[in-house]
Design an enzyme around this catalytic site. Structure first.
Site, short mmCIF file in Angstrom:
data_model
loop_
_atom_site.label_atom_id
_atom_site.label_comp_id
_atom_site.label_asym_id
_atom_site.label_seq_id
_atom_site.Cartn_x
_atom_site.Cartn_y
_atom_site.Cartn_z
N GLU A 279 0.83 -1.21 0.00
CA GLU A 279 0.00 0.00 0.00
C GLU A 279 0.86 1.26 0.00
O GLU A 279 0.51 2.27 -0.63
CB GLU A 279 -0.94 0.00 1.22
CG GLU A 279 -1.96 -1.13 1.23
CD GLU A 279 -2.87 -1.13 0.01
OE1 GLU A 279 -3.11 -0.03 -0.55
OE2 GLU A 279 -3.31 -2.20 -0.41
N GLU A 358 -0.53 -2.12 -9.60
CA GLU A 358 -0.52 -3.13 -8.53
C GLU A 358 0.68 -4.06 -8.65
O GLU A 358 1.24 -4.49 -7.64
CB GLU A 358 -1.83 -3.93 -8.58
CG GLU A 358 -3.08 -3.13 -8.29
CD GLU A 358 -3.13 -2.56 -6.88
OE1 GLU A 358 -2.42 -3.09 -6.00
OE2 GLU A 358 -3.86 -1.58 -6.67
N ASP A 362 3.50 -4.65 -5.82
CA ASP A 362 3.96 -5.96 -5.34
C ASP A 362 5.49 -6.05 -5.39
O ASP A 362 6.14 -6.54 -4.45
CB ASP A 362 3.36 -7.09 -6.19
CG ASP A 362 1.89 -7.34 -5.88
OD1 ASP A 362 1.41 -6.86 -4.84
OD2 ASP A 362 1.22 -8.01 -6.69
#
Length: 423
Positions: A279, A358, A362
């Site tokens: 996040e 995303e 990661d």
């Protein structure tokens, strides 16, 4: 003409539904390619037989409901116009008051009420499905409460937007789309600013993270990433769902790091720190602001296309749809239908951008924590808790997935493990 349009709409929706039923239940193959079988990304290695069966069943039905719900909205707006209900709403609103704002509010109220009644059965089916598969833990009363909060929040924003929109249309028939877009900039930023402190608390209770040891670890991680965070919040979601989630929300001084209590209950500290690092990557790489810029660009294009399409539709089918001009409040269902269509058609682009971000997050998380094992176990638990497909069908990925598939996410971490085995 009206009957013909309505008939074509029903036939089109029926054929569309049949296609996706065939595609999801009979055509697609969600088994893993041979080279991934037996790896940590293979659900057979971390789910039992019952969980594997349930994840396939649940995912297929849920995906079918998704593909049926959006075009159903288009069909609803189409019949609101064809059956003269939009004209009826306008008549009721004009009889109720001589003030334009009140008339618009009453029209929007009737349209919102009919939309709520029409779409609630599909929403209820989705709720019952998640309840049946033990994803949702929410009572019917709690679910209904959230639906009603949704209704009133959406109604309040809709009244404001529609009043401004039709004022602009009446002032400038040719440039209203541009002026409307210019107003979306401060309005969108304002919503993002107030959402964490005004809107979100309407649905759930937020409070500072109780586990102060974990909070210190998270804030230390934030400090390494040069993120000015002072508190981590947890939200009470266990009464609603067994699914897991964490996110960063808001902008400026109202930005928050939020953890669902289900995540805190089911993951250990290392797994939670991996999620937090993920996040934080969105903050570090400014994904929120890139997302705002992308949204504004898409909004500009979308409003211009809506302007052009509305003009064309009304000039050709206005009498059948009972719309005299774009300035007529009866054109609102057409406006909403076109916006919904454009959002659906553009979702593969926005989802692709989101999946890229995303994936970057990661990669950032595993580089920051150096703990691929925690990431892998986290994604495995997310799969189990949400009964997700590891390798979803292509069209599901394109239209639904704002994150990479679990196959892609776990494989990325496994590749990292192999590359750094001797480090």
């Amino acid at each position: 003409m009206a009957r013909k349009i309505g008939l074509y709409g029903i036939i089109g929706y029926f054929l569309y539904g049949l296609f996706f039923y065939w595609y999801l239940f009979h055509f697609t193959n969600t088994s893993l390619p041979f080279e991934y079988q037996g790896t940590v990304a293979d659900p057979a290695t971390f789910l039992n037989g019952r969980e594997l069966m349930l994840s396939e069943e649940y995912s297929k039905i849920r995906n079918l409901l998704f593909f049926l719900s959006t075009p159903f909205e288009w069909l609803f707006y189409l019949f609101i116009m064809l059956l003269g209900l939009s004209t009826l709403f306008k008549g009721w609103s004009e009889q109720s008051s001589k003030y334009k704002f009140v008339q618009t509010s009453i029209y929007v109220a009737w349209l919102s009420l009919f939309a709520f009644i029409a779409t609630t059965p599909l929403s209820y089916i989705s709720y019952k499905l998640s309840k049946q598969y033990n994803i949702s833990t929410q009572s019917f009363g709690g679910w209904m409460k959230d639906e009603l909060i949704d209704f009133w929040v959406n109604f309040g924003m809709m009244v404001l937007i529609v009043c401004v929109l039709y004022w602009l249309i009446n002032k400038s028939a040719k440039k209203w789309w541009l002026y409307a877009w210019l107003l979306t900039i401060p309005f969108s930023l304002f919503l993002m600013f107030v959402q964490p402190v005004v809107i979100d608390p309407l649905y759930n209770d937020f409070y500072p993270l109780k586990n102060k040891v974990l909070e210190t670890k998270i804030l230390d991680l934030a400090d390494k990433a040069n993120i000015p965070a002072e508190h981590v919040f947890e939200v009470d979601m266990a009464e609603k769902t067994n699914a897991l989630n964490a996110y960063v929300t808001g902008i400026g001084s109202n930005s928050r790091i939020v953890l669902w209590d289900t995540t805190l209950n089911k993951l250990d500290d290392d797994e939670i720190l991996f999620i937090m690092a993920h996040e934080m990557a969105h903050y570090v790489e400014k994904h929120i602001y890139i997302g705002i810029a992308g949204y504004l660009l898409m909004s500009l294009i979308g409003l211009y296309l809506t302007y052009k399409i509305m003009e064309w539709v009304i000039s050709r089918y206005g009498s059948a749809l009972k719309i005299s001009s774009v300035k007529d409040i009866r054109s609102l269902p057409l406006f909403l239908m076109i916006i919904s269509m454009l959002l659906f058609l553009s979702s593969p682009i926005s989802n692709a951008v989101s999946r890229y971000q995303e994936t970057r997050a990661d990669s950032y998380a595993v580089e920051m924590t150096k703990d691929a094992e925690a990431g892998i176990s986290t994604f495995q638990e997310l799969t189990r808790a949400g009964l997700s497909q590891v390798n979803p069908p292509f069209l599901v990925k394109v239209f639904r997935y704002g994150h990479p598939t679990m196959l892609e996410r776990i494989t990325l971490l496994e590749d990292y493990q192999i590359e750094h085995r001797d480090d």
